[in-house]
Design an enzyme around this catalytic site. Structure first.
Site, PDB file in Angstrom:
ATOM      1  CG  ASP A  12      40.305  72.401  -1.433  1.00 48.05           C
ATOM      2  OD1 ASP A  12      39.258  73.042  -1.217  1.00 48.05           O
ATOM      3  OD2 ASP A  12      40.737  71.525  -0.669  1.00 48.05           O
ATOM      4  CE  LYS A  67      43.109  72.913   2.227  1.00 53.51           C
ATOM      5  NZ  LYS A  67      42.310  72.319   3.340  1.00 53.51           N
TER       6      LYS A  67
END
Length: 266
Positions: free
Chosen positions: A132, A8
């Site tokens: 995350d 990401k």
């Protein structure tokens, strides 16, 4: 079973306030990209874990893949498995590669053993691995708040854009990066920028609060960002607390850039 844990990037990252528990409240947008590790998990008579590709520092037992397996093994009495990780995503680069590996392990085990876990249940397990990790369960653009663990949907697509990702091979300590940032409320929220301003205007308003202090410590990272703009990027930013920097282009640039680890038309 083979899966491909991806990275990401952060589109904006504001450090809003320091919490009583020592962590920080943040605001950011996570955007997934198809730059991946390769993870294979197979049922076996005995448990084993092997990694190839980039070397992984630290204690093997601390690897999020093994922690994810142990979580589900305890809850669902899973049999032994053999795990092979081929590591391609650099570590400590602000790309979430380790978090993705842990989350994809949960998704892979769920499918491999027919656990029929809901998305919410998998996200709950992933949250035990790190803030995350739950993002990679659904793996779609989200607004991120809290300590990086509160997600809400946001409409955003970079389809058709050309993205270049550069890793200058500088290690930035996340703890040190946080210690040098003064939390503050931005003049314009990341949500307002993403929803109301075109990408062509992001350069002057969509900021990563880590950049000022990190660039002072590591001028080579700042140089990468400048080079991406010189090559014609519409928007460029460091992702996470660094050290990777990405540039978003309307088309593939003609200028050659050093230390590219991934590039593609989205």
């Amino acid at each position: 079973m083979v899966v491909f844990p991806n990275i990401k990037i952060n589109l904006g990252l504001n450090i809003l306030s320091r919490r009583e528990d020592g962590y920080h409240n943040i605001s950011s947008v996570f955007y997934p990209l198809p730059f991946t590790d390769i993870l294979e998990i197979l049922p076996d008579n005995d448990f084993s874990f092997v990694s190839t590709g980039l070397p992984i520092p630290g204690n093997t037992e601390d690897n999020l893949i093994i922690k994810a397996y142990n979580l589900l093994k305890e809850a669902y009495k899973l049999p032994p498995v053999s795990i092979h990780l081929h590591k391609i995503i650099p570590m400590g680069a602000g790309l979430g590669g380790g978090s993705a590996d842990g989350a994809f392990t949960i998704k892979c085990l769920n499918q491999l053993f027919g656990l029929n876990l809901s998305t919410k249940t998998m996200e709950d397990y992933a949250s035990r691995l790190g803030s995350d990790c739950p993002f990679f369960i659904e793996n779609k653009p989200v607004l991120v708040e809290g300590t990086g663990n509160v997600f809400s949907e946001i409409e955003l697509s970079l389809e058709g854009k050309y993205l270049i990702l550069i890793y200058p091979e500088v290690h930035v300590s996340t703890a040190q990066a946080y210690s040098k940032v003064t939390p503050k409320q931005p003049e314009i929220s990341i949500t307002d920028i993403i929803k109301n301003k075109p990408l062509s205007e992001w350069k002057n308003v969509l900021n990563n609060d880590f950049e000022n202090s990190v660039f002072q410590q590591f001028p080579s990272i700042s140089k990468v960002k400048n080079e991406l703009y010189e090559a014609g990027a519409t928007y460029s930013s460091m992702t996470g607390s660094g050290a990777s920097v990405f540039g978003i282009f309307d088309k593939k640039p003609s200028m050659k850039l050093p230390n590219i680890i991934w590039e593609a038309q989205l």
